[in-house]
Design an enzyme around this catalytic site. Structure first.
Site, mmCIF file in Angstrom:
data_model
loop_
_atom_site.group_PDB
_atom_site.id
_atom_site.type_symbol
_atom_site.label_atom_id
_atom_site.label_comp_id
_atom_site.label_asym_id
_atom_site.label_seq_id
_atom_site.Cartn_x
_atom_site.Cartn_y
_atom_site.Cartn_z
ATOM 1 N N CYS A 182 5.045 -2.938 -5.010
ATOM 2 C CA CYS A 182 4.317 -2.060 -4.099
ATOM 3 C C CYS A 182 4.224 -0.684 -4.752
ATOM 4 O O CYS A 182 4.481 -0.544 -5.948
ATOM 5 C CB CYS A 182 4.978 -1.997 -2.721
ATOM 6 S SG CYS A 182 6.597 -1.203 -2.656
ATOM 7 N N ARG B 282 8.190 -1.843 1.137
ATOM 8 C CA ARG B 282 7.707 -3.227 1.195
ATOM 9 C C ARG B 282 8.342 -4.147 0.155
ATOM 10 O O ARG B 282 8.905 -5.189 0.510
ATOM 11 C CB ARG B 282 6.171 -3.254 1.063
ATOM 12 C CG ARG B 282 5.472 -2.590 2.249
ATOM 13 C CD ARG B 282 3.986 -2.463 2.019
ATOM 14 N NE ARG B 282 3.716 -1.535 0.920
ATOM 15 C CZ ARG B 282 2.521 -1.302 0.403
ATOM 16 N NH1 ARG B 282 1.463 -1.962 0.858
ATOM 17 N NH2 ARG B 282 2.363 -0.430 -0.578
ATOM 18 N N ASP C 51 0.807 -0.124 3.623
ATOM 19 C CA ASP C 51 2.022 0.653 3.419
ATOM 20 C C ASP C 51 2.310 1.476 4.678
ATOM 21 O O ASP C 51 1.491 2.298 5.079
ATOM 22 C CB ASP C 51 1.831 1.581 2.216
ATOM 23 C CG ASP C 51 3.113 2.216 1.742
ATOM 24 O OD1 ASP C 51 4.131 2.158 2.464
ATOM 25 O OD2 ASP C 51 3.097 2.774 0.632
#
Length: 179
Positions: free
Chosen positions: A35, A41, A150
């Site tokens: 990520c 994440r 995100d």
């Protein structure tokens, strides 16, 4: 990178994106989750996948996570730590790591969360394209997005929601890899 990203974003907005995303080969055993910063994440993906592998006694797999723009050593975001704890995952000891050429070369499959991750990875690192897969390809049918956004600029509830999607993706990915 901007032109490729814009093309993907427009195609998705117009409904031209492939909702049946490409999946990793079932022979993949070295997995990397990527990520932006490796603080929300991807560390959760790594931890959930490792928990699944430990539960199933599958030692032939290796799992890692990294960020395309990570600050090495940075702690997991506080929202991530809280949301992960609610799912029985400890992220307090996680430290961010930057994605390296070595991780790319060793990986059988690299899972990204969104178009920005995908475009940056493919643009910056030659030879990675065939190994890159969107994790949302493993989401449940009711999850309609191609991306897992995100939650960094959102809030705690968005982080929980993100982790719910990721948890489903990891279960479905593991089911595929067990075949």
């Amino acid at each position: 990178e901007r032109l490729v990203y814009l093309k993907l974003r427009i195609s998705d907005g117009l409904g031209f994106s492939n909702k049946t995303l490409r999946r990793a080969p079932t022979t993949a055993r070295r997995l990397v989750f990527v990520c932006f910063g490796n603080i929300i994440r991807s560390p959760m993906c790594e931890a959930l996948m490792q928990r699944e592998l430990d539960r199933l006694g599958r030692a032939e797999f290796t799992v890692a996570s990294a960020g395309l723009n990570a600050t090495p050593g940075r702690l997991a975001h506080p929202w991530a730590v809280t949301a992960a704890h609610e799912l029985g995952i400890p992220l307090e000891k996680h430290r961010a790591r930057l994605l390296t050429r070595e991780l790319i070369d060793q990986a059988d499959a690299i899972f990204v969360m969104d178009y920005q991750n995908q475009v940056q990875l493919i643009s910056r690192l030659d030879g990675a394209k065939d190994k890159v897969f969107m994790l949302a390809a493993y989401a449940t049918p009711e999850y309609r997005s191609v991306e897992i956004p995100d939650p960094y600029y959102q809030d705690q509830e968005r982080t929980r929601s993100c982790y719910h999607v990721i948890n489903n993706c990891i279960h479905n990915l593991m089911r595929d890899l067990e075949r």
